[in-house]
Enzyme design. Structure first.
Site, PDB file in Angstrom:
ATOM      1  N   GLU A  87      -0.994   7.059   7.143  1.00 38.61           N
ATOM      2  CA  GLU A  87      -2.250   6.343   6.934  1.00 38.61           C
ATOM      3  C   GLU A  87      -2.927   6.164   8.287  1.00 38.61           C
ATOM      4  O   GLU A  87      -2.294   5.699   9.241  1.00 38.61           O
ATOM      5  CB  GLU A  87      -1.966   4.994   6.268  1.00 38.61           C
ATOM      6  CG  GLU A  87      -1.323   5.176   4.902  1.00 38.61           C
ATOM      7  CD  GLU A  87      -0.711   3.910   4.339  1.00 38.61           C
ATOM      8  OE1 GLU A  87      -0.753   3.750   3.111  1.00 38.61           O
ATOM      9  OE2 GLU A  87      -0.188   3.081   5.119  1.00 38.61           O
TER      10      GLU A  87
ATOM     11  N   ASP B 291      -4.454   2.417  -9.104  1.00 38.85           N
ATOM     12  CA  ASP B 291      -3.963   1.284  -8.323  1.00 38.85           C
ATOM     13  C   ASP B 291      -4.082   0.030  -9.182  1.00 38.85           C
ATOM     14  O   ASP B 291      -5.185  -0.338  -9.601  1.00 38.85           O
ATOM     15  CB  ASP B 291      -4.788   1.126  -7.042  1.00 38.85           C
ATOM     16  CG  ASP B 291      -4.758   2.386  -6.184  1.00 38.85           C
ATOM     17  OD1 ASP B 291      -3.672   2.979  -6.059  1.00 38.85           O
ATOM     18  OD2 ASP B 291      -5.815   2.786  -5.662  1.00 38.85           O
TER      19      ASP B 291
END
Length: 247
Positions: free
Chosen positions: A8, A128
């Site tokens: 990330e 999500d």
């Protein structure tokens, strides 16, 4: 089952976040390009790369992302800020193996279905989940969709995979996360990639025996060195190898 070592990026650095809080990033002092090459050398065939700056509409990491795609010697599943058809097609043209789409699927499902048909096995749907609802805009906006209804709405769409993250489970409560992910995998016609549940090799072993789980995201555990990538890949590969039957 496939292991996706996960990187990330924020402001050109490798980070991990606590439940998606962009202002509370933990910075890892490693070189992103060399880290990706190391994962390839360890045997990984795919990695996931998430650009947190792109989620906020900034192009800070564009050159770095391009370099990782070009030099990592494995396929890259790219996530972060894919809000238009042009962005998706741009990164496919730049060599990304797959594109992860979250918010755009909630905003314009017809377009995302079209993209999935146009680029077979290259579009991944991100689901999500927080408090029983699907989140969008980098986990900051709650939609009106339950994950079950959301996945069903895309039932006939030829996605490469569905990436499921249980945001609001206690980060240490693997059982709760596995319950949500396994339940969604059971209902999905598309293979599911589990996110946020791998801390040790034992977690990989457990995931490997859940039907319709095709892969697992492994990020923070790699940077913390609580799991070795080569070991993780070996466990994932061995999980479904045939066992000799004793007569």
């Amino acid at each position: 089952m496939r292991i996706y070592p996960t990187m990330e990026l924020q402001n050109g650095r490798c980070v991990t976040l606590e439940k998606g809080r962009l202002d509370e990033a933990m910075i890892w002092h490693v070189d992103p390009v060399e880290t990706a090459r190391g994962w390839s050398a360890a045997g990984a065939e795919w990695m996931q790369l998430t650009d947190f700056d792109a989620i906020e509409g900034r192009d800070t990491n564009v050159k770095l992302v391009e370099e990782i795609i070009r030099s990592s010697e494995m396929s890259v599943q790219l996530a972060g800020g894919m809000r238009t058809r042009e962005q998706v097609e741009h990164w496919i043209d730049k060599g990304a193996g797959r594109i992860v789409i979250g918010t755009l699927a909630a905003w314009d499902p017809i377009l995302v279905k079209e993209l999935a048909k146009l680029y077979p096995d290259q579009i991944v749907l991100a689901v999500d989940v927080w408090q029983g609802q699907v989140m969008t805009e980098g986990w900051r906006s709650q939609s009106a969709f339950t994950p079950e209804a959301y996945i069903e709405a895309f039932a006939d769409t030829p996605f490469a995979a569905i990436l499921v993250t249980d945001i609001d489970s206690d980060m240490e409560d693997v059982e709760a996360q596995l319950g949500l992910i396994s339940g969604l995998a059971e209902k999905s016609r598309t293979p599911v990639i589990a996110s946020g549940v791998v801390r040790t090799s034992d977690d990989i072993s457990r995931l490997a025996y859940i039907p319709n789980i095709s892969g697992a995201i492994v990020g923070r555990a790699l940077f913390r060195k609580s799991i070795d990538l080569a070991d993780a890949l070996e466990v994932a590969q061995a999980a479904h190898e045939p066992v000799a039957q004793f007569q």
